[in-house]
Design a protein around this motif. Structure first.
Motif, PDB file in Angstrom:
ATOM      1  N   SER A 137      -4.408  -3.385  -2.970  1.00  0.00           N
ATOM      2  CA  SER A 137      -4.804  -2.617  -3.703  1.00  0.00           C
ATOM      3  C   SER A 137      -3.952  -3.251  -4.982  1.00  0.00           C
ATOM      4  O   SER A 137      -2.793  -3.327  -4.495  1.00  0.00           O
ATOM      5  N   PHE A 154      11.977  11.424   6.121  1.00  0.00           N
ATOM      6  CA  PHE A 154      10.539  11.649   5.741  1.00  0.00           C
ATOM      7  C   PHE A 154       9.762  11.004   5.530  1.00  0.00           C
ATOM      8  O   PHE A 154       9.838  10.186   4.687  1.00  0.00           O
ATOM      9  N   GLY A 201       2.524   0.777  -4.951  1.00  0.00           N
ATOM     10  CA  GLY A 201       3.542   0.471  -5.130  1.00  0.00           C
ATOM     11  C   GLY A 201       4.562  -1.051  -4.598  1.00  0.00           C
ATOM     12  O   GLY A 201       4.567  -0.959  -3.602  1.00  0.00           O
ATOM     13  N   VAL A 204       7.590  -1.792  -4.453  1.00  0.00           N
ATOM     14  CA  VAL A 204       8.933  -1.536  -3.452  1.00  0.00           C
ATOM     15  C   VAL A 204       8.217  -2.013  -2.210  1.00  0.00           C
ATOM     16  O   VAL A 204       8.860  -1.750  -1.212  1.00  0.00           O
ATOM     17  N   PHE A 240       1.296   0.067   7.469  1.00  0.00           N
ATOM     18  CA  PHE A 240      -0.425   0.560   7.629  1.00  0.00           C
ATOM     19  C   PHE A 240      -0.776   2.090   8.816  1.00  0.00           C
ATOM     20  O   PHE A 240      -1.816   2.229   9.503  1.00  0.00           O
ATOM     21  N   PHE A 275      -0.573   5.983   8.136  1.00  0.00           N
ATOM     22  CA  PHE A 275      -0.800   6.721   6.682  1.00  0.00           C
ATOM     23  C   PHE A 275      -0.815   7.829   7.481  1.00  0.00           C
ATOM     24  O   PHE A 275      -2.421   8.569   7.715  1.00  0.00           O
ATOM     25  N   GLY A 329      -1.432  -7.639  -2.536  1.00  0.00           N
ATOM     26  CA  GLY A 329      -1.668  -7.082  -1.334  1.00  0.00           C
ATOM     27  C   GLY A 329      -3.407  -6.666  -2.004  1.00  0.00           C
ATOM     28  O   GLY A 329      -3.368  -6.567  -3.380  1.00  0.00           O
ATOM     29  N   LEU A 379       9.260  -3.686   1.190  1.00  0.00           N
ATOM     30  CA  LEU A 379       9.791  -2.726   2.442  1.00  0.00           C
ATOM     31  C   LEU A 379       9.332  -2.999   3.636  1.00  0.00           C
ATOM     32  O   LEU A 379      10.030  -3.500   4.928  1.00  0.00           O
ATOM     33  N   GLY A 420       4.437  -6.233   3.402  1.00  0.00           N
ATOM     34  CA  GLY A 420       3.884  -6.617   2.626  1.00  0.00           C
ATOM     35  C   GLY A 420       3.305  -7.748   2.560  1.00  0.00           C
ATOM     36  O   GLY A 420       3.221  -9.066   2.755  1.00  0.00           O
ATOM     37  N   THR A 467       4.149   6.173  -5.117  1.00  0.00           N
ATOM     38  CA  THR A 467       2.988   6.171  -6.139  1.00  0.00           C
ATOM     39  C   THR A 467       1.773   6.889  -4.610  1.00  0.00           C
ATOM     40  O   THR A 467       1.008   7.695  -5.243  1.00  0.00           O
ATOM     41  N   GLY A 468       2.507   7.783  -3.730  1.00  0.00           N
ATOM     42  CA  GLY A 468       1.788   8.163  -2.594  1.00  0.00           C
ATOM     43  C   GLY A 468       0.840   7.646  -1.613  1.00  0.00           C
ATOM     44  O   GLY A 468       0.283   8.348  -0.936  1.00  0.00           O
ATOM     45  N   HIS A 469       0.653   6.373  -1.876  1.00  0.00           N
ATOM     46  CA  HIS A 469      -0.424   5.852  -0.947  1.00  0.00           C
ATOM     47  C   HIS A 469      -0.018   5.555   0.393  1.00  0.00           C
ATOM     48  O   HIS A 469      -0.460   5.572   1.697  1.00  0.00           O
ATOM     49  N   ALA A 521      12.105   0.341  -9.013  1.00  0.00           N
ATOM     50  CA  ALA A 521      11.694   1.771  -7.766  1.00  0.00           C
ATOM     51  C   ALA A 521       9.888   1.686  -7.744  1.00  0.00           C
ATOM     52  O   ALA A 521       9.029   1.919  -6.939  1.00  0.00           O
TER      53      ALA A 521
HETATM   54  C1  LIG Z   1      -5.214   1.343  -0.749  1.00  0.00           C
HETATM   55  C2  LIG Z   1      -4.643   0.499  -0.098  1.00  0.00           C
HETATM   56  C3  LIG Z   1      -4.128  -0.058  -0.072  1.00  0.00           C
HETATM   57  C4  LIG Z   1      -3.527  -1.232   1.170  1.00  0.00           C
HETATM   58  N1  LIG Z   1      -3.326  -2.556   1.222  1.00  0.00           N
HETATM   59  C5  LIG Z   1      -2.037  -3.124   1.527  1.00  0.00           C
HETATM   60  C6  LIG Z   1      -2.136  -4.461   2.417  1.00  0.00           C
HETATM   61  O1  LIG Z   1      -2.887  -5.131   1.824  1.00  0.00           O
HETATM   62  N2  LIG Z   1      -0.260  -5.010   2.579  1.00  0.00           N
HETATM   63  C7  LIG Z   1       0.421  -4.289   2.703  1.00  0.00           C
HETATM   64  O2  LIG Z   1       1.019  -4.879   3.421  1.00  0.00           O
HETATM   65  N3  LIG Z   1       0.157  -2.659   2.488  1.00  0.00           N
HETATM   66  C8  LIG Z   1      -1.010  -2.096   2.273  1.00  0.00           C
HETATM   67  N4  LIG Z   1      -0.546  -0.629   1.976  1.00  0.00           N
HETATM   68  C9  LIG Z   1       0.432   0.000   2.897  1.00  0.00           C
HETATM   69  C10 LIG Z   1       0.907   0.070   1.704  1.00  0.00           C
HETATM   70  O3  LIG Z   1       2.418  -1.195   0.999  1.00  0.00           O
HETATM   71  C11 LIG Z   1       2.285   1.043   2.313  1.00  0.00           C
HETATM   72  O4  LIG Z   1       1.446   1.795   2.366  1.00  0.00           O
HETATM   73  C12 LIG Z   1       2.998   1.073   0.856  1.00  0.00           C
HETATM   74  O5  LIG Z   1       4.210   2.183   1.654  1.00  0.00           O
HETATM   75  C13 LIG Z   1       2.564   1.853  -0.273  1.00  0.00           C
HETATM   76  O6  LIG Z   1       4.013   2.342  -1.459  1.00  0.00           O
HETATM   77  P1  LIG Z   1       3.813   3.014  -2.127  1.00  0.00           P
HETATM   78  O7  LIG Z   1       5.303   3.137  -2.953  1.00  0.00           O
HETATM   79  O8  LIG Z   1       2.677   2.695  -3.272  1.00  0.00           O
HETATM   80  O9  LIG Z   1       3.240   4.580  -1.342  1.00  0.00           O
HETATM   81  P2  LIG Z   1       4.755   5.901  -2.116  1.00  0.00           P
HETATM   82  O10 LIG Z   1       3.549   6.958  -0.845  1.00  0.00           O
HETATM   83  O11 LIG Z   1       5.217   6.531  -2.822  1.00  0.00           O
HETATM   84  O12 LIG Z   1       5.570   5.640  -1.088  1.00  0.00           O
HETATM   85  C14 LIG Z   1       5.568   4.880   0.560  1.00  0.00           C
HETATM   86  C15 LIG Z   1       7.068   5.142   1.786  1.00  0.00           C
HETATM   87  O13 LIG Z   1       8.129   4.121   0.309  1.00  0.00           O
HETATM   88  C16 LIG Z   1       9.186   5.577   0.767  1.00  0.00           C
HETATM   89  N5  LIG Z   1       9.448   4.977  -0.429  1.00  0.00           N
HETATM   90  C17 LIG Z   1       9.394   4.648  -1.978  1.00  0.00           C
HETATM   91  N6  LIG Z   1       9.429   4.205  -2.846  1.00  0.00           N
HETATM   92  C18 LIG Z   1      10.768   3.952  -1.870  1.00  0.00           C
HETATM   93  C19 LIG Z   1      11.930   3.218  -2.627  1.00  0.00           C
HETATM   94  N7  LIG Z   1      11.951   2.875  -3.638  1.00  0.00           N
HETATM   95  N8  LIG Z   1      12.968   3.394  -1.980  1.00  0.00           N
HETATM   96  C20 LIG Z   1      12.544   3.400  -0.785  1.00  0.00           C
HETATM   97  N9  LIG Z   1      11.308   3.963  -0.032  1.00  0.00           N
HETATM   98  C21 LIG Z   1      10.467   4.036  -0.664  1.00  0.00           C
HETATM   99  C22 LIG Z   1       8.398   6.585   0.537  1.00  0.00           C
HETATM  100  O14 LIG Z   1       9.797   7.460   1.422  1.00  0.00           O
HETATM  101  C23 LIG Z   1       7.429   6.962   1.842  1.00  0.00           C
HETATM  102  O15 LIG Z   1       8.001   7.026   3.170  1.00  0.00           O
HETATM  103  C24 LIG Z   1      -1.988   0.052   1.313  1.00  0.00           C
HETATM  104  C25 LIG Z   1      -2.223   1.193   1.153  1.00  0.00           C
HETATM  105  C26 LIG Z   1      -3.413   1.754   0.433  1.00  0.00           C
HETATM  106  C27 LIG Z   1      -3.601   3.442   0.904  1.00  0.00           C
END
Ligand SMILES: Cc1cc2nc3c(=O)[nH]c(=O)nc-3n(C[C@H](O)[C@H](O)[C@H](O)COP(=O)(O)OP(=O)(O)OC[C@H]3O[C@@H](n4cnc5c(N)ncnc54)[C@H](O)[C@@H]3O)c2cc1C
Length: 435
Positions: free
Chosen positions: A124, A429, A128, A130, A392, A394, A122, A134, A137, A66-68, A101
């Motif tokens: 939001s 990365f 994502g 997964v 956390f 970013f 969490g 990892l 959470g 998702t890029g979060h 994934a």
């Molecule tokens: C608005 C907001 C609210 C949040 N709230 C919480 C919360 O309440 N509790 C908490 O613990 N965290 C929270 N987070 C943090 C969030 O859990 C992490 O930033 C998480 O890594 C986001 O995953 P993503 O797949 O959405 O993002 P992505 O940017 O897509 O992925 C994040 C990282 O994980 C890697 N990745 C993605 N998919 C995979 C995969 N399948 N296998 C291996 N690596 C992978 C990517 O390479 C990247 O480095 C929050 C973040 C934001 C921006």
């Protein structure tokens, strides 16, 4: 790259292609990926093919759901996007879910609720599932049920050698993935346990930020008295002057206490009573809430934007540290969140998650221009800090920050396993563990 298009089911994009910019973009708009090639994976088999293709050419590999949680932007790399892998299934009898994934939490929360169950998601719903898991959470119910990572039964992963592996407790790769995350491969699916929660007592107590220090001090005292049924955080939020923001807090800087309780109404009301005495409240939204609406307790922005953020575990805070925190965060117009930990997080689990014994995790998010100010907050809090929080961070992170996310012997073991499973550091990365 033409070969790759033939080998995978999903689309392949190179710079200049229609769709390249959309595919590389996610929630974080600062420092985005600019890869040499993108594979829009539709299955674990696509992921395996993409990894084998990259490994054969020494191309580093990035992953985006998702890029979060973007930390390091991918350059001259192969980016695997997983948002097309959005399948999941709930097994109500077993109380588990299998999640691919690219699944965002909202889909699982809504489907599990039909069976009176909930994942350990969490704040939001668009994050994502997964990658969140990892990284540990830290969820809405973390004090009652523990970390999401502690409720994983199986991970399916493709490692840098292109091998697909199913791992569970007892495997060193399972241990390393839950904590070390994306350093060890691309997780294509996971089996998690759900918990029997359909409703909460949840909501927010809002005060003017002019009494933020009093709010944080009272909160700090209060957290030492509450049972595991209560998960909570204190926050400072500079609310924009926008029509969708509730009138009492619109355009104001607000100090909040956010509550998610699985105790009954009477117990929750009794426990929360001292917080209502802190000072005049702008808003009090504490009420019965279906778990599907738990995200309403928080103020996570729904729209993609540019941000810098960092998170650190704290063993406590005194009054002067609180004042320093609030003053610096104010200068950066940062959103501050102090999440109470403890409860069911304590103990051990077969994973590499660090800082289980911390009292709080402090999360700060602001615009990327405020990076130096936010990093200064952590310098000011160093005597209380035990290390950084993987989920956390970013924005660009240094080796010392990543190292500090783990106990010294845990980092050493992670680094050794990185040398086994990804000796060329193809997965770099990220919050990088150096092989
Ligand atoms: C608005 C907001 C609210 C949040 N709230 C919480 C919360 O309440 N509790 C908490 O613990 N965290 C929270 N987070 C943090 C969030 O859990 C992490 O930033 C998480 O890594 C986001 O995953 P993503 O797949 O959405 O993002 P992505 O940017 O897509 O992925 C994040 C990282 O994980 C890697 N990745 C993605 N998919 C995979 C995969 N399948 N296998 C291996 N690596 C992978 C990517 O390479 C990247 O480095 C929050 C973040 C934001 C921006």
């Amino acid at each position: 790259m033409n070969t790759l298009s033939v080998l995978v089911e999903g689309p392949v994009f190179v710079p200049g292609d229609a769709g390249y910019d959309t595919e590389r973009s996610g929630f974080q708009l600062a420092g985005q990926h600019r890869p040499a090639v993108i594979v829009g994976a539709t299955s674990a088999s696509d992921v395996r093919t993409a990894i084998r293709f990259a490994a054969a050419r020494d191309l580093p590999i990035a992953v985006q759901a998702t890029g979060h949680g973007l930390t390091a932007p991918a350059q001259d790399a192969l980016l695997i996007t997983t948002h097309r892998m959005s399948g999941f299934r709930i097994d109500p009898a077993a109380g588990t879910a299998w999640i691919e994934a690219g699944v965002r939490w909202k889909a699982v929360v809504d489907a599990a609720a039909e069976h009176g169950l909930a994942p350990l998601s969490g704040s939001s719903p668009s994050v994502g599932a997964v990658s969140y898991t990892l990284g540990g959470g830290i969820g809405v119910l973390v004090r009652s049920y523990g970390l999401a990572a502690d409720h994983v039964r199986t991970l399916e992963v493709v490692t840098a050698d292109g091998e697909m592996r199913q791992v569970s407790a007892g495997s060193d790769l399972f241990w390393a993935l839950l904590g070390g995350g994306n350093n060890f491969g691309v997780v294509t699916g996971m089996e998690i346990e759900l918990v029997p929660v359909s409703h909460l007592f949840g909501g927010t107590l809002s005060f003017d930020a002019s009494i933020a220090t009093e709010v944080f001090q009272a909160y700090d005292q209060w957290t030492s008295t509450v049972p595991n049924e209560i998960t909570s955080s204190a926050a400072v939020v500079p609310f924009p002057d926008l029509p969708m923001i509730p009138e009492p807090v619109r355009g104001r800087e607000v100090a909040q206490i956010r509550i998610a309780s699985i105790a009954d109404k009477a117990t929750t009301e009794r426990l929360v009573a001292p917080l209502r005495e802190i000072g005049p409240m702008l808003m009090d939204t504490l009420d019965a809430l279906p778990f599907t609406q738990a995200s309403s307790i928080f103020t996570d922005p729904p729209q993609p934007h540019e941000y810098y953020g960092t998170g650190i575990f704290l063993n406590g805070l005194n009054k002067s540290a609180m004042q320093a925190l609030l003053e610096l965060a104010g200068k950066a117009s940062a959103v501050v969140q102090l999440n109470h930990l403890g409860g069911a997080i304590a103990g051990s689990a077969p994973n590499a998650i660090g800082h289980r014994d911390a009292r709080y995790v402090l999360r700060l998010v602001s615009d990327p221009g405020s990076r130096a100010l936010l990093d200064g907050v952590f310098a000011a809090l160093a005597p209380f800090a035990s290390g950084h929080a993987m989920n956390f961070m970013f924005g660009p992170t240094g080796a010392d920050q990543v190292r500090s996310a783990f106990a010294a012997d845990t980092y050493k073991r992670l680094s050794a396993l990185k040398a086994t499973y990804d000796p060329a550091n193809l997965f770099r990365f990220n919050n990088n563990i150096i092989p």
